[in-house]
Design an enzyme around this catalytic site. Structure first.
Site, PDB file in Angstrom:
ATOM      1  N   ARG A 217      78.872 -30.568-103.818  1.00 44.55           N
ATOM      2  CA  ARG A 217      77.581 -29.889-103.645  1.00 44.55           C
ATOM      3  C   ARG A 217      76.436 -30.889-103.814  1.00 44.55           C
ATOM      4  O   ARG A 217      75.446 -30.857-103.087  1.00 44.55           O
ATOM      5  CB  ARG A 217      77.424 -28.783-104.692  1.00 44.55           C
ATOM      6  CG  ARG A 217      78.356 -27.605-104.495  1.00 44.55           C
ATOM      7  CD  ARG A 217      77.970 -26.430-105.366  1.00 44.55           C
ATOM      8  NE  ARG A 217      78.527 -26.474-106.698  1.00 44.55           N
ATOM      9  CZ  ARG A 217      79.597 -25.783-107.091  1.00 44.55           C
ATOM     10  NH1 ARG A 217      80.222 -24.991-106.241  1.00 44.55           N
ATOM     11  NH2 ARG A 217      80.025 -25.858-108.330  1.00 44.55           N
ATOM     12  N   PHE A 233      82.217 -18.913 -96.477  1.00 42.60           N
ATOM     13  CA  PHE A 233      83.055 -18.704 -97.680  1.00 42.60           C
ATOM     14  C   PHE A 233      82.223 -19.094 -98.914  1.00 42.60           C
ATOM     15  O   PHE A 233      82.668 -19.859 -99.760  1.00 42.60           O
ATOM     16  CB  PHE A 233      84.346 -19.531 -97.612  1.00 42.60           C
ATOM     17  CG  PHE A 233      85.135 -19.338 -96.341  1.00 42.60           C
ATOM     18  CD1 PHE A 233      86.032 -18.275 -96.223  1.00 42.60           C
ATOM     19  CD2 PHE A 233      84.989 -20.201 -95.263  1.00 42.60           C
ATOM     20  CE1 PHE A 233      86.771 -18.096 -95.054  1.00 42.60           C
ATOM     21  CE2 PHE A 233      85.712 -20.024 -94.087  1.00 42.60           C
ATOM     22  CZ  PHE A 233      86.613 -18.976 -93.983  1.00 42.60           C
ATOM     23  N   ASP A 255      80.082 -14.585 -96.509  1.00 42.15           N
ATOM     24  CA  ASP A 255      81.303 -14.314 -97.272  1.00 42.15           C
ATOM     25  C   ASP A 255      81.724 -12.887 -96.942  1.00 42.15           C
ATOM     26  O   ASP A 255      80.871 -12.006 -96.764  1.00 42.15           O
ATOM     27  CB  ASP A 255      81.057 -14.447 -98.785  1.00 42.15           C
ATOM     28  CG  ASP A 255      82.349 -14.623 -99.575  1.00 42.15           C
ATOM     29  OD1 ASP A 255      82.574 -15.721-100.122  1.00 42.15           O
ATOM     30  OD2 ASP A 255      83.146 -13.651 -99.650  1.00 42.15           O
ATOM     31  N   SER A 256      83.035 -12.651 -96.858  1.00 42.32           N
ATOM     32  CA  SER A 256      83.488 -11.305 -96.499  1.00 42.32           C
ATOM     33  C   SER A 256      83.306 -10.321 -97.653  1.00 42.32           C
ATOM     34  O   SER A 256      83.350  -9.114 -97.455  1.00 42.32           O
ATOM     35  CB  SER A 256      84.960 -11.339 -96.072  1.00 42.32           C
ATOM     36  OG  SER A 256      85.730 -11.946 -97.084  1.00 42.32           O
ATOM     37  N   ALA A 285      84.236 -14.667 -91.954  1.00 41.55           N
ATOM     38  CA  ALA A 285      83.755 -15.978 -91.521  1.00 41.55           C
ATOM     39  C   ALA A 285      84.362 -16.389 -90.173  1.00 41.55           C
ATOM     40  O   ALA A 285      83.700 -17.050 -89.374  1.00 41.55           O
ATOM     41  CB  ALA A 285      84.071 -17.029 -92.576  1.00 41.55           C
ATOM     42  N   ASP A 303      84.483 -23.783 -96.652  1.00 40.34           N
ATOM     43  CA  ASP A 303      85.209 -23.912 -97.925  1.00 40.34           C
ATOM     44  C   ASP A 303      86.045 -22.662 -98.177  1.00 40.34           C
ATOM     45  O   ASP A 303      85.776 -21.886 -99.094  1.00 40.34           O
ATOM     46  CB  ASP A 303      84.212 -24.137 -99.071  1.00 40.34           C
ATOM     47  CG  ASP A 303      84.928 -24.392-100.391  1.00 40.34           C
ATOM     48  OD1 ASP A 303      86.104 -24.820-100.367  1.00 40.34           O
ATOM     49  OD2 ASP A 303      84.320 -24.148-101.459  1.00 40.34           O
ATOM     50  N   CYS A 343      91.603 -26.124-100.390  1.00 45.61           N
ATOM     51  CA  CYS A 343      91.981 -26.152-101.814  1.00 45.61           C
ATOM     52  C   CYS A 343      93.424 -25.687-101.991  1.00 45.61           C
ATOM     53  O   CYS A 343      93.860 -25.396-103.094  1.00 45.61           O
ATOM     54  CB  CYS A 343      91.016 -25.306-102.645  1.00 45.61           C
ATOM     55  SG  CYS A 343      90.997 -23.584-102.172  1.00 45.61           S
TER      56      CYS A 343
END
Ligand code: SAH
Length: 399
Positions: A217, A233, A255-256, A285, A303, A343
């Site tokens: 970030r 996300f 974001d969902s 997304a 992300d 990730c």
């Protein structure tokens, strides 16, 4: 630490199974044990001996594929002071890294195997530590760990919130309750690199915040000036807040989860007020990327959550990475910068790169790698446990 009056139950390895332990790998798979006594309790501390009788070390026993998580490679009996010592070591490292300071009071204090405490995660948000047990052994030790946390000199931890409802094996029937085990609610605000965030450890994902993206970030902040940013996300809006701090012209967050979007809105408002150049969308997304206009953004963040939680999901996960990356690379404005992450521990660095490279090739655009990113130093990787390296990222420049 060495108390001759206590004898731990001993488990013996099958012949030839000591090899990975001699290389200090901290896990013992169930098939490597010669047998387990029927009355051995889950979460018990056990002594491990090789087939020739040599004592290898001590660990926490658990029913499942990983049967023992090693705490030490010596013949000791880990007592409360043993764990307090490990926590002091962990805090000393965070201090040395410059992470505990007035304008940054959010950091990971314990990262499981990376801090020689397999099965334990502790994230610190100002005066509150969020403790997460991933093993039955650390569930039983939660009060010992909590006391040691508030006794850490200088760390300023007053409250310990235990949050293991979703991280402990369901079959162990421990029925953990997410709640304070020391102290109480004080506030929900933490500071990261001078920016402010509400942290929802009560109901949020993980411990409430993704500390592992802190440095990424911060890098994005340095590249955001004058850019039109899309953060997909977004969860708590970390990248969105840093983009605005870096001088982005405007930021769109996707974001969902409606809950994530309200957290993002609150964090943007906390730092920049209600008039910030920010919009948020509680939508899928994949759909957003499919439908967005060509050239609408010149900085995009991808992300996503771990698409592959297990090896079996690998092929679909790679397809998912390729699809979102292809859309972003295809539609980003010329001179655009793409931050793209995975990730998933089950997806290797090479597999992720290949998915992104295939996506780039599919679009035919000229793409270069500016940065190769990973997890920050408060998520250290135990060199004997390479599985601990999970976060992979690329910053791409698209002509
Ligand atoms: N970038 C965030 C962390 C992302 S966590 C940070 O820096 O803090 C992954 C997020 O993806 C979660 O908030 C989850 O709600 C969201 N998500 C999962 N599937 C999604 C989808 N199909 N579309 C949009 N968001 C999704």
């Amino acid at each position: 630490m060495i108390d001759n009056n206590i004898t731990l139950p001993t488990l013996t390895l099958a012949r030839g199974k000591e090899e990975s332990l001699d290389r200090f790998h901290p896990w013992i798979f169930s098939g490597a044990l010669r047998g387990v006594p029927a009355d051995l309790e889950e979460g018990a501390t056990v002594r491990i001996q090789a087939s020739d009788g040599r004592i290898i070390g001590v660990g926490h026993y658990q029913i499942g594929s990983i049967a023992v998580r090693m705490l030490d490679f010596a013949d000791i009996v880990p007592d409360d002071e043993f764990f307090a010592g490990r926590l002091r070591d962990a805090y000393r490292l965070r201090k040395a890294l410059g992470l505990a300071r007035p304008d940054n009071n959010a950091y990971r204090l314990v990262h499981g195997e990376g801090d020689f405490l397999p099965g334990l995660v502790v994230d610190v948000y100002g005066p509150t530590a969020v403790l997460q047990a991933h093993s039955v052994g650390f569930h039983h030790l939660r009060h010992v760990i909590a006391r040691a946390l508030v006794e850490l000199p200088d760390a300023g931890i007053r409250n310990v919130f235990y949050k293991s409802e979703t991280t402990l094996p369901y079959k162990a029937r421990l029925d953990p309750v997410n709640d304070y085990i020391i102290g109480h609610y004080e506030n929900d605000e933490a500071t990261e690199n001078g920016l402010r965030f509400h942290i929802d450890w009560l109901k949020g994902q993980k411990t409430g915040f993704f500390l592992d993206q802190r440095e990424n970030r911060a890098l994005l902040r340095t590249l955001a000036h004058g850019r039109k940013v899309l953060n997909t996300f977004c969860y708590t809006g970390g990248f969105s807040v840093y983009a605005l701090a870096g001088g982005a012209v405007h930021v769109d967050s996707v974001d969902s989860s409606a809950k994530a979007i309200s957290l993002t809105d609150a964090n943007v408002a906390l730092n920049f007020g209600a008039e910030a150049a920010h919009r948020s969308f509680a939508v899928d997304a994949f759909k957003f990327l499919d439908n967005m206009e060509q050239g609408a953004y010149d900085l995009i963040v991808l992300d996503p959550p771990a698409f592959a939680k297990h090896r079996s999901a690998l092929r679909n996960a790679l397809r998912g990475y390729q699809r979102i990356n292809a859309r972003a690379i295809e539609k980003i404005a010329p001179g655009g910068i793409l931050f793209t992450f995975s990730c998933s521990q089950a997806v290797s660095k090479e597999q992720f790169r290949l998915a992104v490279f295939s996506a780039a090739a599919q679009t035919g655009r000229k793409v270069r790698i500016l940065h190769q990113l990973t997890q920050p130093a408060d998520h250290p990787i135990n060199i004997y446990h390479p599985e601990g390296e999970y976060l992979k990222g690329l910053v791409l420049y698209v002509e």
